[in-house]
Design a protein around this motif. Structure first.
Motif, mmCIF file in Angstrom:
data_model
loop_
_atom_site.group_PDB
_atom_site.id
_atom_site.type_symbol
_atom_site.label_atom_id
_atom_site.label_comp_id
_atom_site.label_asym_id
_atom_site.label_seq_id
_atom_site.Cartn_x
_atom_site.Cartn_y
_atom_site.Cartn_z
ATOM 1 N N VAL A 49 0.824 -1.206 0.000
ATOM 2 C CA VAL A 49 0.000 0.000 0.000
ATOM 3 C C VAL A 49 0.857 1.256 0.000
ATOM 4 O O VAL A 49 0.546 2.238 -0.700
ATOM 5 C CB VAL A 49 -0.953 -0.010 1.221
ATOM 6 N N PHE A 50 1.944 1.264 0.772
ATOM 7 C CA PHE A 50 2.746 2.479 0.906
ATOM 8 C C PHE A 50 3.798 2.647 -0.193
ATOM 9 O O PHE A 50 4.348 3.752 -0.329
ATOM 10 C CB PHE A 50 3.420 2.515 2.278
ATOM 11 N N ALA A 51 4.082 1.602 -0.946
ATOM 12 C CA ALA A 51 5.104 1.711 -1.995
ATOM 13 C C ALA A 51 4.811 2.855 -2.971
ATOM 14 O O ALA A 51 5.706 3.673 -3.257
ATOM 15 C CB ALA A 51 5.248 0.378 -2.728
ATOM 16 N N PRO A 52 3.594 3.003 -3.508
ATOM 17 C CA PRO A 52 3.327 4.116 -4.423
ATOM 18 C C PRO A 52 3.169 5.465 -3.725
ATOM 19 O O PRO A 52 3.132 6.508 -4.399
ATOM 20 C CB PRO A 52 2.021 3.712 -5.110
ATOM 21 N N LEU A 53 3.060 5.472 -2.396
ATOM 22 C CA LEU A 53 2.860 6.723 -1.662
ATOM 23 C C LEU A 53 4.182 7.392 -1.286
ATOM 24 O O LEU A 53 4.184 8.578 -0.939
ATOM 25 C CB LEU A 53 2.043 6.461 -0.387
ATOM 26 N N GLU A 54 5.279 6.653 -1.306
ATOM 27 C CA GLU A 54 6.582 7.225 -0.964
ATOM 28 C C GLU A 54 7.109 8.014 -2.154
ATOM 29 O O GLU A 54 6.825 7.688 -3.304
ATOM 30 C CB GLU A 54 7.548 6.103 -0.582
ATOM 31 N N PRO A 55 7.898 9.076 -1.962
ATOM 32 C CA PRO A 55 8.414 9.575 -0.683
ATOM 33 C C PRO A 55 7.530 10.646 -0.010
ATOM 34 O O PRO A 55 7.905 11.202 1.003
ATOM 35 C CB PRO A 55 9.739 10.183 -1.081
ATOM 36 N N GLU A 56 6.351 10.916 -0.600
ATOM 37 C CA GLU A 56 5.494 11.941 0.014
ATOM 38 C C GLU A 56 5.045 11.512 1.416
ATOM 39 O O GLU A 56 4.951 12.327 2.319
ATOM 40 C CB GLU A 56 4.263 12.187 -0.857
ATOM 41 N N TYR A 57 4.780 10.211 1.564
ATOM 42 C CA TYR A 57 4.372 9.680 2.863
ATOM 43 C C TYR A 57 5.350 8.584 3.284
ATOM 44 O O TYR A 57 5.634 7.665 2.509
ATOM 45 C CB TYR A 57 2.964 9.081 2.799
ATOM 46 N N LEU A 58 5.845 8.712 4.479
ATOM 47 C CA LEU A 58 6.605 7.648 5.107
ATOM 48 C C LEU A 58 5.725 7.016 6.185
ATOM 49 O O LEU A 58 4.738 7.600 6.597
ATOM 50 C CB LEU A 58 7.895 8.191 5.721
ATOM 51 N N TYR A 59 6.105 5.851 6.630
ATOM 52 C CA TYR A 59 5.265 5.186 7.624
ATOM 53 C C TYR A 59 6.107 4.449 8.646
ATOM 54 O O TYR A 59 7.271 4.115 8.408
ATOM 55 C CB TYR A 59 4.291 4.212 6.947
ATOM 56 N N GLU A 60 5.510 4.234 9.793
ATOM 57 C CA GLU A 60 6.069 3.353 10.802
ATOM 58 C C GLU A 60 4.936 2.465 11.316
ATOM 59 O O GLU A 60 3.780 2.893 11.364
ATOM 60 C CB GLU A 60 6.688 4.143 11.957
ATOM 61 N N VAL A 61 5.275 1.242 11.650
ATOM 62 C CA VAL A 61 4.313 0.298 12.197
ATOM 63 C C VAL A 61 4.675 0.082 13.663
ATOM 64 O O VAL A 61 5.714 -0.504 13.967
ATOM 65 C CB VAL A 61 4.312 -1.037 11.441
ATOM 66 N N VAL A 62 3.824 0.572 14.555
ATOM 67 C CA VAL A 62 4.061 0.443 15.989
ATOM 68 C C VAL A 62 3.259 -0.755 16.484
ATOM 69 O O VAL A 62 2.055 -0.653 16.758
ATOM 70 C CB VAL A 62 3.667 1.724 16.758
ATOM 71 N N PHE A 63 3.923 -1.910 16.556
ATOM 72 C CA PHE A 63 3.280 -3.102 17.101
ATOM 73 C C PHE A 63 3.307 -3.021 18.627
ATOM 74 O O PHE A 63 4.348 -2.739 19.223
ATOM 75 C CB PHE A 63 4.009 -4.368 16.661
ATOM 76 N N VAL A 64 2.168 -3.310 19.253
ATOM 77 C CA VAL A 64 2.098 -3.381 20.707
ATOM 78 C C VAL A 64 1.756 -4.822 21.071
ATOM 79 O O VAL A 64 0.620 -5.267 20.881
ATOM 80 C CB VAL A 64 1.047 -2.413 21.283
ATOM 81 N N ASN A 65 2.751 -5.556 21.542
ATOM 82 C CA ASN A 65 2.572 -6.959 21.901
ATOM 83 C C ASN A 65 1.934 -7.033 23.285
ATOM 84 O O ASN A 65 2.601 -6.854 24.301
ATOM 85 C CB ASN A 65 3.925 -7.674 21.872
ATOM 86 N N ASP A 66 0.642 -7.320 23.295
ATOM 87 C CA ASP A 66 -0.153 -7.244 24.524
ATOM 88 C C ASP A 66 -0.192 -8.601 25.227
ATOM 89 O O ASP A 66 -1.234 -9.236 25.334
ATOM 90 C CB ASP A 66 -1.558 -6.765 24.181
ATOM 91 N N GLY A 67 0.974 -9.034 25.691
ATOM 92 C CA GLY A 67 1.039 -10.271 26.468
ATOM 93 C C GLY A 67 0.844 -11.537 25.664
ATOM 94 O O GLY A 67 0.263 -12.509 26.172
ATOM 95 N N SER A 68 1.323 -11.577 24.430
ATOM 96 C CA SER A 68 1.182 -12.782 23.607
ATOM 97 C C SER A 68 1.931 -13.959 24.232
ATOM 98 O O SER A 68 3.024 -13.802 24.779
ATOM 99 C CB SER A 68 1.721 -12.520 22.199
ATOM 100 N N ARG A 69 1.327 -15.147 24.086
ATOM 101 C CA ARG A 69 1.944 -16.361 24.602
ATOM 102 C C ARG A 69 2.452 -17.273 23.487
ATOM 103 O O ARG A 69 2.968 -18.359 23.757
ATOM 104 C CB ARG A 69 0.950 -17.127 25.481
ATOM 105 N N ASP A 70 2.288 -16.863 22.256
ATOM 106 C CA ASP A 70 2.809 -17.645 21.141
ATOM 107 C C ASP A 70 4.065 -16.973 20.601
ATOM 108 O O ASP A 70 4.751 -16.253 21.337
ATOM 109 C CB ASP A 70 1.736 -17.804 20.057
ATOM 110 N N ALA A 71 4.372 -17.161 19.335
ATOM 111 C CA ALA A 71 5.607 -16.628 18.745
ATOM 112 C C ALA A 71 5.394 -15.285 18.062
ATOM 113 O O ALA A 71 6.126 -14.937 17.127
ATOM 114 C CB ALA A 71 6.179 -17.637 17.755
#
Length: 336
Positions: A49-71
């Motif tokens: 999705v973001f490939a055609p939007l760069e360089p006008e838009y950059l992105y970061e993905v902030v994952f919040v691991n809320d106590g996962s018990r798997d991998a």
């Protein structure tokens, strides 16, 4: 690491914020709990999705691991080796989705934030439309579900009932069939982040802050990976949190209900008195007496229960514990 403001400020200063001066940074806040199978497909779709939007838009993905018990943590960190856009926040245990989203807001750096689910039921293909509305001046862009065929009949009906009941009682209504998936300008995110509630219902908080909002619509697709962690009981508790944390209408309702019942009881007692004076003593019926005792006893317990819900939330607030606790923070190797 406790999530107080001093800690968050220190953490924020440690993260490199350099980027092209004209580029806009978009933060995707993604709470995850036992979602190891969904991480790869989600990140692949975000890159697409973001490939055609760069360089006008950059992105970061902030994952919040809320106590996962798997991998889940391993799946995210393995992708961080080749994807410098990822930030991973590991919470010390499961604090719930509302707290996880708040943690993501605290550690996001974007000019706009988009909270979304990792299961692709919040379709990333909507992001370009959201960005277009944002560029045109909208501070909030809500993603509204126009079709929920992917949900069960019971879930659709209970969701419709919740929105109707909530909006009938709440001081500030929430958009119907709009979840957490939305774009919010940094100005809006900062206001939400500074709100100090411990019992949080983000949908209501997002609506309470106001600002200019527009809508984009989508059909909710089927979940592609994993299973939902939301049981009927957890959804019920979530609905109660939403109502009791957003309005005092239930207290007002029982004020009026009590006044009406007291009036009816007085009129009934007056009628019994008049009947006794005119026709003499009448032996009261056992059944009618028992029914009245059980009726008023049940109503009293129900009213006390509502009071208890509010008192319990007051207790949570005055404890002033942190909303979440961080175990560790990880970020991409070449984070620009």
């Amino acid at each position: 690491m406790v999530a107080n403001r001093q800690t968050l400020q220190t953490t924020g200063e440690a993260i490199n914020t350099s980027r092209p001066s004209k580029a806009k940074l978009v933060s995707l806040v993604v709470p995850v709990c036992n979602e190891q199978e969904a991480i790869g497909p989600f990140l692949d779709k975000i890159e697409e999705v973001f490939a055609p939007l760069e360089p006008e838009y950059l992105y970061e993905v902030v994952f919040v691991n809320d106590g996962s018990r798997d991998a889940t943590e391993f799946a995210i960190r393995s992708r961080m080796q080749k994807n410098c856009h990822i930030i991973l926040l590991n919470l010390s245990r499961n604090f719930g989705k509302e707290a996880a989203i708040s943690a993501g807001f605290e550690h996001s750096r974007g000019d706009a934030c988009i909270p979304m689910d990792v299961d692709l039921q919040d379709p990333p293909d909507l992001i370009p439309q959201m960005l277009d509305h944002w560029d045109q001046g909208a501070k909030v862009v809500n993603a509204k579900r126009i079709c929920r065929d992917s949900d069960t009949w019971l879930k659709r009906k209970t969701a419709d009932g919740f929105y109707s009941i909530f909006n009938a009682m709440a001081d500030h209504q929430i958009p119907h069939n709009v979840g957490d998936y939305r774009l919010m300008d940094r100005q809006v995110v900062d206001v939400v982040r500074d709100m100090g509630e411990r019992v949080r219902f983000n949908k209501a908080m997002f609506s309470w802050v106001g600002f200019d909002a527009v809508e984009v619509t989508f059909t909710r697709p089927q979940r592609k990976n994993g299973t939902s962690a939301w049981s009927f009981w957890s959804l019920w508790k979530f609905a109660l949190d939403g109502i009791f944390s957003s309005t005092t209408a239930p207290l007002h309702i029982w004020t009026y209900a009590g006044a009406i019942l007291a009036t009816v009881s007085f009129l009934y007692a007056f009628g019994i008195l008049v009947q006794t004076l005119i026709f003499g003593v009448v032996v009261p019926g056992y059944a009618s007496t028992l029914i009245l005792i059980l009726l008023f006893g049940g109503l009293n317990l129900f009213a006390i229960g509502i009071l208890g819900e509010y008192i319990g939330r007051i207790y949570s607030e005055v404890q002033d514990r942190p909303l979440y606790v961080l175990r560790s923070v990880h970020k991409g190797q070449d984070d620009n």
